[in-house]
Design a protein around this motif. Structure first.
Motif, mmCIF file in Angstrom:
data_model
loop_
_atom_site.group_PDB
_atom_site.id
_atom_site.type_symbol
_atom_site.label_atom_id
_atom_site.label_comp_id
_atom_site.label_asym_id
_atom_site.label_seq_id
_atom_site.Cartn_x
_atom_site.Cartn_y
_atom_site.Cartn_z
ATOM 1 N N PHE A 124 -17.476 -16.526 -56.608
ATOM 2 C CA PHE A 124 -16.572 -15.421 -56.915
ATOM 3 C C PHE A 124 -17.286 -14.359 -57.757
ATOM 4 N N ILE A 125 -18.008 -14.789 -58.779
ATOM 5 C CA ILE A 125 -18.713 -13.828 -59.639
ATOM 6 C C ILE A 125 -19.756 -13.059 -58.828
ATOM 7 N N GLY A 126 -20.488 -13.780 -57.972
ATOM 8 C CA GLY A 126 -21.475 -13.108 -57.124
ATOM 9 C C GLY A 126 -20.833 -12.099 -56.188
ATOM 10 N N TRP A 127 -19.715 -12.502 -55.600
ATOM 11 C CA TRP A 127 -18.970 -11.601 -54.703
ATOM 12 C C TRP A 127 -18.471 -10.369 -55.444
ATOM 13 N N TYR A 128 -17.936 -10.564 -56.634
ATOM 14 C CA TYR A 128 -17.394 -9.445 -57.393
ATOM 15 C C TYR A 128 -18.499 -8.461 -57.775
ATOM 16 N N ALA A 129 -19.638 -8.978 -58.204
ATOM 17 C CA ALA A 129 -20.757 -8.116 -58.596
ATOM 18 C C ALA A 129 -21.275 -7.310 -57.406
ATOM 19 N N THR A 130 -21.267 -7.928 -56.223
ATOM 20 C CA THR A 130 -21.682 -7.212 -55.015
ATOM 21 C C THR A 130 -20.725 -6.064 -54.715
ATOM 22 N N GLY A 131 -19.432 -6.328 -54.836
ATOM 23 C CA GLY A 131 -18.450 -5.272 -54.623
ATOM 24 C C GLY A 131 -18.577 -4.150 -55.639
ATOM 25 N N THR A 132 -18.910 -4.504 -56.866
ATOM 26 C CA THR A 132 -19.108 -3.500 -57.916
ATOM 27 C C THR A 132 -20.316 -2.626 -57.599
ATOM 28 N N ARG A 133 -21.383 -3.244 -57.125
ATOM 29 C CA ARG A 133 -22.558 -2.455 -56.723
ATOM 30 C C ARG A 133 -22.189 -1.513 -55.580
ATOM 31 N N ARG A 134 -21.460 -2.016 -54.606
ATOM 32 C CA ARG A 134 -21.098 -1.220 -53.435
ATOM 33 C C ARG A 134 -20.154 -0.071 -53.803
ATOM 34 N N GLN A 135 -19.160 -0.348 -54.658
ATOM 35 C CA GLN A 135 -18.152 0.662 -54.967
ATOM 36 C C GLN A 135 -18.563 1.611 -56.082
ATOM 37 N N LEU A 136 -19.277 1.086 -57.083
ATOM 38 C CA LEU A 136 -19.585 1.897 -58.262
ATOM 39 C C LEU A 136 -21.071 2.207 -58.415
ATOM 40 N N GLY A 137 -21.898 1.602 -57.583
ATOM 41 C CA GLY A 137 -23.336 1.861 -57.650
ATOM 42 C C GLY A 137 -24.029 1.176 -58.819
ATOM 43 N N ILE A 138 -23.395 0.166 -59.417
ATOM 44 C CA ILE A 138 -23.993 -0.551 -60.552
ATOM 45 C C ILE A 138 -24.860 -1.690 -60.019
ATOM 46 N N SER A 139 -26.116 -1.679 -60.371
ATOM 47 C CA SER A 139 -27.032 -2.724 -59.930
ATOM 48 C C SER A 139 -26.520 -4.100 -60.346
ATOM 49 N N TYR A 144 -24.972 -5.475 -68.428
ATOM 50 C CA TYR A 144 -24.085 -4.762 -69.351
ATOM 51 C C TYR A 144 -22.935 -4.085 -68.601
ATOM 52 N N ASN A 145 -23.265 -3.255 -67.635
ATOM 53 C CA ASN A 145 -22.227 -2.521 -66.915
ATOM 54 C C ASN A 145 -21.477 -3.402 -65.919
ATOM 55 N N GLN A 146 -22.161 -4.397 -65.358
ATOM 56 C CA GLN A 146 -21.458 -5.336 -64.484
ATOM 57 C C GLN A 146 -20.370 -6.072 -65.271
ATOM 58 N N ARG A 154 -12.722 -2.643 -61.643
ATOM 59 C CA ARG A 154 -13.514 -1.477 -61.225
ATOM 60 C C ARG A 154 -12.782 -0.172 -61.478
ATOM 61 N N GLY A 155 -11.453 -0.193 -61.310
ATOM 62 C CA GLY A 155 -10.671 1.007 -61.580
ATOM 63 C C GLY A 155 -10.722 1.385 -63.047
ATOM 64 N N GLY A 156 -10.569 0.387 -63.922
ATOM 65 C CA GLY A 156 -10.646 0.649 -65.358
ATOM 66 C C GLY A 156 -12.013 1.161 -65.759
ATOM 67 N N TYR A 157 -13.059 0.567 -65.194
ATOM 68 C CA TYR A 157 -14.413 1.035 -65.495
ATOM 69 C C TYR A 157 -14.586 2.491 -65.061
ATOM 70 N N SER A 158 -14.083 2.841 -63.875
ATOM 71 C CA SER A 158 -14.203 4.213 -63.366
ATOM 72 C C SER A 158 -13.495 5.208 -64.283
#
Length: 201
Positions: A124-139, A144-146, A154-158
């Protein structure tokens, strides 16, 4: 004969509690975590192959979220500061995944899974981080940012919601530092862990 139901209940309790994996004894050393639970290393490698999220990043996030407690729950909420009134969120398990996003994960991956199962939680954590990279461009290497996006959504971060929470940014720095330590430790024992992993096959 009246003692039989009591004995059966006691036996059932022992069996059920015996099925829960205890948190690692040395949570500050990733090598020791994987030595204690070799299967966790296998699960972490599978996660990285599937989603590209580094082991040390995912494990640092998990440590912060649950301290590797399988059935971890968020704090209780209180009515008028004294009456227990449920939990502050629906977060549960190793990854502290909340009901809605866990539902998204299950729908997206087809993984039935359980939040109190390590292999499902690390995926789940791996999946979420992948989605964050795809949607927000965070490596996926940017712990830190992940972590901020993981905690705030992701909405709150944006919306930069974390900027009004100095305590959260401090926690994110702590998670980043933990991931750096984990990464350095992993480099010293990766070969050993791989030899052990290959011996299973």
């Amino acid at each position: 004969m009246k003692q039989a139901p009591v004995l059966l209940l006691a036996l059932l309790f022992i069996v059920l509690t015996g099925c829960t994996t205890s948190p690692p004894k040395d949570q500050n050393n990733l090598c020791n975590i994987y030595r204690e639970y070799p299967r966790w290393y296998e699960d972490s490698v599978d996660m990285q192959k599937e989603f590209g999220t580094p082991l040390h990043v995912a494990m640092a996030i998990m440590k912060q979220e649950s301290s590797f407690v399988a059935d971890a729950l968020p704090p209780r909420d209180y009515l008028l500061w004294v009456i227990p009134w449920g939990r502050v969120s629906s977060a549960y398990g190793y990854a502290q995944a909340q009901d809605p996003v866990w539902g998204e994960y299950r729908s997206d991956t087809g993984n039935g899974g359980s939040r109190d199962s390590f292999d499902d939680a690390i995926m789940f954590i791996g999946w979420y981080a992948t989605g964050t990279r795809r949607q927000l461009g965070i490596s996926q290497w940017d712990t830190y940012n992940q972590y901020l996006a993981y905690h705030e959504g992701r909405g709150g971060y944006s919306r930069n919601s974390y900027r009004s929470k100095p305590w959260l940014m401090q926690v994110a720095r702590k998670v980043q530092q933990q991931s750096e330590v984990y990464n350095a430790q992993l480099k010293t024992c990766r070969q050993e862990l791989e030899v052990e992993r290959n011996s299973w096959f």
